[in-house]
Write a protein that holds these residues in place. Structure first.
Motif, PDB file in Angstrom:
ATOM      1  N   LEU A  58     -20.082 -59.437  89.237  1.00 41.98           N
ATOM      2  CA  LEU A  58     -21.498 -59.363  88.884  1.00 41.98           C
ATOM      3  C   LEU A  58     -21.663 -58.656  87.543  1.00 41.98           C
ATOM      4  O   LEU A  58     -22.513 -59.028  86.735  1.00 41.98           O
ATOM      5  CB  LEU A  58     -22.277 -58.650  89.980  1.00 41.98           C
ATOM      6  N   VAL A  62     -24.115 -60.295  84.673  1.00 41.22           N
ATOM      7  CA  VAL A  62     -25.415 -59.702  84.982  1.00 41.22           C
ATOM      8  C   VAL A  62     -26.546 -60.277  84.123  1.00 41.22           C
ATOM      9  O   VAL A  62     -27.670 -60.466  84.607  1.00 41.22           O
ATOM     10  CB  VAL A  62     -25.356 -58.165  84.873  1.00 41.22           C
ATOM     11  N   ALA A  83     -19.040 -54.301  90.241  1.00 42.88           N
ATOM     12  CA  ALA A  83     -20.380 -54.881  90.226  1.00 42.88           C
ATOM     13  C   ALA A  83     -21.284 -54.301  89.150  1.00 42.88           C
ATOM     14  O   ALA A  83     -22.205 -54.970  88.685  1.00 42.88           O
ATOM     15  CB  ALA A  83     -21.039 -54.687  91.588  1.00 42.88           C
ATOM     16  N   ILE A  86     -26.593 -53.375  89.941  1.00 38.18           N
ATOM     17  CA  ILE A  86     -27.076 -54.591  90.593  1.00 38.18           C
ATOM     18  C   ILE A  86     -28.583 -54.706  90.409  1.00 38.18           C
ATOM     19  O   ILE A  86     -29.322 -53.776  90.752  1.00 38.18           O
ATOM     20  CB  ILE A  86     -26.720 -54.580  92.091  1.00 38.18           C
ATOM     21  N   THR A  94     -27.169 -59.851  98.216  1.00 36.24           N
ATOM     22  CA  THR A  94     -25.782 -59.551  97.849  1.00 36.24           C
ATOM     23  C   THR A  94     -24.953 -59.152  99.066  1.00 36.24           C
ATOM     24  O   THR A  94     -25.444 -58.481  99.980  1.00 36.24           O
ATOM     25  CB  THR A  94     -25.707 -58.406  96.819  1.00 36.24           C
TER      26      THR A  94
END
Length: 342
Positions: A58, A62, A83, A86, A94
């Motif tokens: 991610l 992003v 990640a 987020i 997710t």
């Protein structure tokens, strides 16, 4: 229009395989070689109604993710890599777990409550989650022979994902995924004469035999470094060979360097004042694609080490650098030695 975006390795392919066996859906497939992880930007926002993302960081996607969310596109994101921050959105769901002993296919297996658990076991073996795969296989009552077969299958599918481009691979990951959809039970594939399993096994064994003869650049109690030549077979085994070395010496980190094609980085022009001629020459910079495997008995740090170098990243147990200049190789080895120093 639904998009399925997934890593082209065993974990990404088998995560989607489980999901679509359980929840069939017409979709546009977006994938590529294992190291091609900036995939989300390939989704056509104007056409997308929903997106499923599997086994790509991610953190590396992003910006593209935020654009989808800003356009009210629903996204399911399942992954086990770094990640970062987020985004918060009602359009985003997710399932992210960066624990070193899990992978995307295991997360999907939990999500589906074990509907296609044998495929999840194969994926875990392919991602070199040996302990997790064996624990789940034992729980399912699989014999040692069956576990060995799923181990092979996972490794071969993973091996197929490595290359500088799809041209290096035996099967395009999208084509491989679609072919595997015909096999809800992986043992049907394994027991079928001349199936993809056997085709990949033959190719894998041939490439690995070459890898066994490769140059050892350095070797001590902390880390071993292998150098592979610039060739399609080298790019195909760069990751799975690192896994094999890690399994053989679980207390040691392993670096596999694969020579990249030489790139001309600078043109140097010189004027000969006596004759008035201009001489030009290319200054060639040599670089490597690098795979790092943390010690199996200390599965941490690989992603952080690689992320400290440009074009690097990954997860705690396994990571890489897409383009490491030759001059920086000693610095990388020192960084690994320093990190895992007892």
């Amino acid at each position: 229009m639904h998009y399925d975006v997934f890593n082209g390795d065993a974990d990404g392919i088998i995560a989607l395989l489980q999901l679509r066996l359980a929840q069939p859906k017409e979709s546009v497939l977006v994938t590529g070689v294992k190291r091609d992880i900036s995939l989300l930007k390939q989704v056509d926002i104007a056409q997308a109604s929903a997106v499923t993302v599997l086994d790509i960081s991610l953190e590396k996607n992003v910006e593209a993710l935020q654009k989808l969310l800003d356009n009210d596109v629903d996204v399911l994101y399942v992954d086990h890599h770094r990640a970062g921050d987020i985004p918060k959105s009602t359009h985003l769901k997710t399932l992210i777990n960066t624990d070193a002993n899990t992978c995307t296919s295991l997360l999907i297996n939990d999500y589906l409550q074990g509907q296609y658990v044998n495929w999840a076991i194969a994926a875990a073996f392919g991602d070199n989650m040996q302990a997790s795969a064996k624990t789940l296989a034992t729980k399912q009552g699989l014999t040692a022979t069956e576990q060995a077969q799923l181990n092979e299958l996972g490794v071969y599918i993973n091996y197929n994902g490595y290359g500088a481009s799809v041209d290096d691979l035996h099967f395009d990951p999208a084509d491989l995924y679609q072919a595997l959809l015909k096999y809800p039970d992986p043992f049907t594939l394994i027991n079928e004469e001349n199936s993809i399993f056997w085709q990949l096994k033959t190719a894998y064994l041939a490439d690995m035999a070459k890898a066994q003869q490769s140059q050892v650049l350095s070797d001590n109690d902390i880390v071993k470094t292998i150098v592979l030549e610039d060739a399609a077979w080298s790019r195909r085994v760069s990751g799975v060979y690192g896994n094999e070395l890690a399994n053989q010496s679980p207390d040691k980190a392993h670096i596999v360097l694969t020579l990249n094609k030489a790139k001309s980085t600078e043109i140097i022009a010189k004027t000969n004042s006596a004759e008035g001629n201009i001489e030009s020459s290319d200054k060639i910079a040599q670089s490597y694609t690098l795979s790092l495997r943390a010690p199996l008995n200390n599965k941490q740090g690989a992603g952080d080490i690689c992320a400290s170098f440009p074009t690097g990243g990954g997860r705690a147990a396994a990571a890489g650098v897409n383009e490491l200049p030759e001059i920086n190789v000693p610095d990388f080895i020192k960084a690994v030695e320093s990190y895992y120093q007892p």
